[in-house]
Design a protein around this motif. Structure first.
Motif, short mmCIF file in Angstrom:
data_model
loop_
_atom_site.label_atom_id
_atom_site.label_comp_id
_atom_site.label_asym_id
_atom_site.label_seq_id
_atom_site.Cartn_x
_atom_site.Cartn_y
_atom_site.Cartn_z
N THR A 2 2.53 -5.45 3.89
CA THR A 2 2.97 -5.17 2.53
C THR A 2 3.07 -6.51 1.80
O THR A 2 3.68 -7.44 2.31
CB THR A 2 4.35 -4.48 2.52
N GLU A 28 0.16 -1.83 1.28
CA GLU A 28 0.90 -1.66 0.03
C GLU A 28 1.02 -2.99 -0.70
O GLU A 28 1.14 -4.04 -0.07
CB GLU A 28 2.30 -1.12 0.35
N SER A 30 3.43 -4.53 -3.87
CA SER A 30 4.57 -4.33 -4.76
C SER A 30 4.49 -5.38 -5.86
O SER A 30 4.39 -6.57 -5.57
CB SER A 30 5.86 -4.48 -3.96
N ALA A 43 4.22 -3.86 7.29
CA ALA A 43 4.35 -2.57 6.62
C ALA A 43 5.19 -1.62 7.47
O ALA A 43 5.12 -1.66 8.71
CB ALA A 43 2.97 -1.97 6.38
#
Length: 73
Positions: A2, A28, A30, A43
């Motif tokens: 992530t 992902e 952000s 993750a």
């Protein structure tokens, strides 16, 4: 992985976290507003056996929704 990407507000315009996740080949991305910073974390969730991305929920065959649809077709 992530990726947490922090950018100035004007730099965030037009960015899509899903597209960036595909570009970076991570589970992902952000996006946050603030001074530039990048953080990378493991993750959370379970790994899809087809695309190897991590998701909070997989189907009974351990596939993410996107892969399940592709396999079904």
């Amino acid at each position: 992985a992530t990726v947490e990407l922090t950018l100035e507000p004007e730099q965030l315009k037009g960015l899509d976290s899903t597209e960036l996740a595909n570009l970076f080949i991570v589970s992902e991305v952000s996006l946050k507003s603030g001074p530039f910073a990048v953080a990378v974390h493991k993750a959370e969730g379970a790994k899809c056996i087809r695309c190897w991305k991590y998701y909070s929920k997989l189907n009974s065959e351990d596939l993410c929704p996107r892969c399940a649809e592709a396999v079904q077709k």
